[in-house]
Design a protein around this motif. Structure first.
Motif, PDB file in Angstrom:
ATOM      1  N   GLY A 164       0.241   2.354 -10.384  1.00 59.08           N
ATOM      2  CA  GLY A 164       0.358   2.146  -8.949  1.00 59.08           C
ATOM      3  C   GLY A 164      -0.982   1.798  -8.334  1.00 59.08           C
ATOM      4  N   ALA A 165      -1.028   1.792  -6.998  1.00 58.06           N
ATOM      5  CA  ALA A 165      -2.246   1.362  -6.307  1.00 58.06           C
ATOM      6  C   ALA A 165      -2.553   2.246  -5.118  1.00 58.06           C
ATOM      7  CB  ALA A 165      -2.112  -0.083  -5.839  1.00 58.06           C
ATOM      8  N   ILE A 166      -3.845   2.433  -4.885  1.00 54.95           N
ATOM      9  CA  ILE A 166      -4.321   3.067  -3.657  1.00 54.95           C
ATOM     10  C   ILE A 166      -4.881   1.964  -2.780  1.00 54.95           C
ATOM     11  CG2 ILE A 166      -5.977   4.699  -2.674  1.00 54.95           C
ATOM     12  CD1 ILE A 166      -5.703   6.313  -5.244  1.00 54.95           C
ATOM     13  N   LEU A 167      -4.383   1.891  -1.548  1.00 51.72           N
ATOM     14  CA  LEU A 167      -4.738   0.814  -0.621  1.00 51.72           C
ATOM     15  C   LEU A 167      -5.294   1.401   0.667  1.00 51.72           C
ATOM     16  CD1 LEU A 167      -1.479  -1.352  -1.011  1.00 51.72           C
ATOM     17  CD2 LEU A 167      -3.645  -1.643  -2.217  1.00 51.72           C
ATOM     18  N   PRO A 168      -6.543   1.848   0.663  1.00 52.30           N
ATOM     19  CA  PRO A 168      -7.121   2.387   1.896  1.00 52.30           C
ATOM     20  C   PRO A 168      -7.379   1.282   2.910  1.00 52.30           C
ATOM     21  CG  PRO A 168      -8.733   2.431   0.112  1.00 52.30           C
ATOM     22  CD  PRO A 168      -7.471   1.877  -0.465  1.00 52.30           C
ATOM     23  N   MET A 169      -7.225   1.604   4.177  1.00 49.42           N
ATOM     24  CA  MET A 169      -7.488   0.656   5.262  1.00 49.42           C
ATOM     25  C   MET A 169      -8.918   0.883   5.740  1.00 49.42           C
ATOM     26  SD  MET A 169      -3.788   1.123   7.181  1.00 49.42           S
ATOM     27  CE  MET A 169      -3.885  -0.362   8.180  1.00 49.42           C
ATOM     28  N   ARG A 170      -9.835  -0.024   5.394  1.00 48.98           N
ATOM     29  CA  ARG A 170     -11.247   0.186   5.655  1.00 48.98           C
ATOM     30  C   ARG A 170     -11.830  -0.957   6.479  1.00 48.98           C
ATOM     31  NH1 ARG A 170     -11.344   5.431   4.628  1.00 48.98           N
ATOM     32  NH2 ARG A 170     -13.522   5.195   5.248  1.00 48.98           N
ATOM     33  N   THR A 171     -13.154  -0.949   6.668  1.00 49.65           N
ATOM     34  CA  THR A 171     -13.831  -1.927   7.512  1.00 49.65           C
ATOM     35  C   THR A 171     -14.911  -2.665   6.725  1.00 49.65           C
ATOM     36  OG1 THR A 171     -15.529  -0.396   8.257  1.00 49.65           O
ATOM     37  CG2 THR A 171     -13.457  -0.423   9.505  1.00 49.65           C
TER      38      THR A 171
ATOM     39  N   ILE B  46     -11.096  -7.645  15.272  1.00 53.94           N
ATOM     40  CA  ILE B  46     -11.127  -6.586  14.271  1.00 53.94           C
ATOM     41  C   ILE B  46     -10.799  -7.193  12.915  1.00 53.94           C
ATOM     42  CG2 ILE B  46     -10.009  -4.457  13.473  1.00 53.94           C
ATOM     43  CD1 ILE B  46      -9.451  -3.787  16.406  1.00 53.94           C
ATOM     44  N   VAL B  47     -11.578  -6.805  11.919  1.00 48.50           N
ATOM     45  CA  VAL B  47     -11.328  -7.242  10.543  1.00 48.50           C
ATOM     46  C   VAL B  47     -11.107  -6.001   9.686  1.00 48.50           C
ATOM     47  CG1 VAL B  47     -12.287  -8.386   8.513  1.00 48.50           C
ATOM     48  CG2 VAL B  47     -12.674  -9.351  10.787  1.00 48.50           C
ATOM     49  N   ARG B  48     -10.071  -6.048   8.870  1.00 49.07           N
ATOM     50  CA  ARG B  48      -9.769  -4.959   7.950  1.00 49.07           C
ATOM     51  C   ARG B  48     -10.088  -5.386   6.522  1.00 49.07           C
ATOM     52  NH1 ARG B  48      -9.164   0.162   9.911  1.00 49.07           N
ATOM     53  NH2 ARG B  48      -7.468   0.359  11.422  1.00 49.07           N
ATOM     54  N   LEU B  49     -10.598  -4.447   5.753  1.00 52.37           N
ATOM     55  CA  LEU B  49     -10.729  -4.634   4.320  1.00 52.37           C
ATOM     56  C   LEU B  49      -9.724  -3.720   3.634  1.00 52.37           C
ATOM     57  CD1 LEU B  49     -14.542  -4.818   3.449  1.00 52.37           C
ATOM     58  CD2 LEU B  49     -12.959  -6.663   3.988  1.00 52.37           C
ATOM     59  N   PHE B  50      -8.997  -4.284   2.674  1.00 49.31           N
ATOM     60  CA  PHE B  50      -8.037  -3.518   1.898  1.00 49.31           C
ATOM     61  C   PHE B  50      -8.446  -3.572   0.426  1.00 49.31           C
ATOM     62  CE2 PHE B  50      -5.582  -5.188   5.518  1.00 49.31           C
ATOM     63  CZ  PHE B  50      -5.219  -3.986   6.115  1.00 49.31           C
ATOM     64  N   PRO B  51      -9.278  -2.646  -0.023  1.00 43.32           N
ATOM     65  CA  PRO B  51      -9.572  -2.599  -1.450  1.00 43.32           C
ATOM     66  C   PRO B  51      -8.337  -2.132  -2.214  1.00 43.32           C
ATOM     67  CG  PRO B  51     -10.590  -0.742  -0.317  1.00 43.32           C
ATOM     68  CD  PRO B  51      -9.971  -1.596   0.740  1.00 43.32           C
ATOM     69  N   VAL B  52      -8.030  -2.817  -3.291  1.00 44.79           N
ATOM     70  CA  VAL B  52      -6.873  -2.472  -4.116  1.00 44.79           C
ATOM     71  C   VAL B  52      -7.386  -1.730  -5.348  1.00 44.79           C
ATOM     72  CG1 VAL B  52      -4.886  -3.341  -5.388  1.00 44.79           C
ATOM     73  CG2 VAL B  52      -5.661  -4.535  -3.308  1.00 44.79           C
ATOM     74  N   TYR B  53      -7.203  -0.422  -5.351  1.00 44.76           N
ATOM     75  CA  TYR B  53      -7.614   0.395  -6.487  1.00 44.76           C
ATOM     76  C   TYR B  53      -6.392   0.651  -7.370  1.00 44.76           C
ATOM     77  CZ  TYR B  53     -11.923   1.475  -3.929  1.00 44.76           C
ATOM     78  OH  TYR B  53     -13.129   1.409  -3.251  1.00 44.76           O
ATOM     79  N   ARG B  54      -6.389   0.034  -8.556  1.00 46.62           N
ATOM     80  CA  ARG B  54      -5.291   0.248  -9.489  1.00 46.62           C
ATOM     81  C   ARG B  54      -5.517   1.549 -10.253  1.00 46.62           C
ATOM     82  NH1 ARG B  54      -0.788  -1.822  -8.741  1.00 46.62           N
ATOM     83  NH2 ARG B  54      -1.863  -3.798  -8.336  1.00 46.62           N
TER      84      ARG B  54
END
Length: 208
Positions: A140-147, A178-186
């Motif tokens: 699965g994936a962790i998808l934090p909503m970051r900046t 506003i800009v969001r970064l979504f790192p995809v941590y598998r």
């Protein structure tokens, strides 16, 4: 979205700001609700596979959990928060595919339970990853909503949690500067049993 879904969003907005008059659920002005709450929550939806189980840690009054559940009836969404007033508000705005849990993430004990784990403005990135990792399934994936200010932190090694940074998706929020970064941590391996640690220990020695 269908008319039914749009009507549900309208009712949720009405309820949110009615409750907000006495319970301080949000600081976002009502005229910005659809952009700053609803659209912001849905920026992540393209990264979530069909039929996924999703956990939103630190959901507050329901973001991104409630908009995701409403817009994506294929998902099974769990909204988690330690605040009784937040969970109480969500309980008054039910959806068939949304469940609520009142608990602190590091104390829940759930492991390997969700396809996707997310959260908006939960905590510093390292803390968010530690309290999220164990609850995500392997694969699965962790998808934090970051900046964008967190690019350096996003690139740091978190393999000790069983996570691998697969991609970083950048999205602008329509109608706002506003800009969001979504790192995809598998999640590539099981998270060691020692994680998550106690809140005091997590704060004293964050992973990153």
């Amino acid at each position: 979205m269908t008319d039914l879904q749009l009507n549900r969003f309208q009712r949720f907005e009405e309820n949110l700001y009615k409750w907000n008059e006495v319970m301080n659920l949000t600081r976002i002005p009502r005229e910005e609700c659809w952009i700053r709450h609803f659209l912001d929550s849905l920026l992540i939806q393209e990264l979530i596979p069909a039929g996924a189980s999703v956990l939103d840690i630190g959901t507050g009054p329901g973001f991104p959990a409630w908009p995701l559940a409403c817009a994506r009836p294929d998902l099974q969404v769990v909204a988690m928060d330690s605040s009784g007033k937040m969970i109480g508000f969500l309980a008054q705005n039910p959806l068939e595919n949304l469940k609520t849990v009142k608990v602190r993430a590091e104390e829940w004990g759930m492991r390997d339970g969700f396809d996707v784990v997310t959260g908006r403005a939960v905590a510093p990135l390292g803390i968010q990853l530690e309290i999220s990792a164990a609850m995500c399934k392997v694969g699965g994936a962790i998808l934090p909503m970051r900046t964008p200010s967190e690019r350096e932190a996003i690139g740091k090694d978190v393999s000790e949690l069983g996570l691998h940074l697969e991609a970083v998706v950048e999205k602008a929020l329509p109608g706002a500067d506003i800009v969001r970064l979504f790192p995809v941590y598998r999640k590539v391996a099981k998270t060691p049993e020692r994680y998550p640690r106690s809140w005091a220990e997590i704060k004293r020695l964050p992973i990153i």
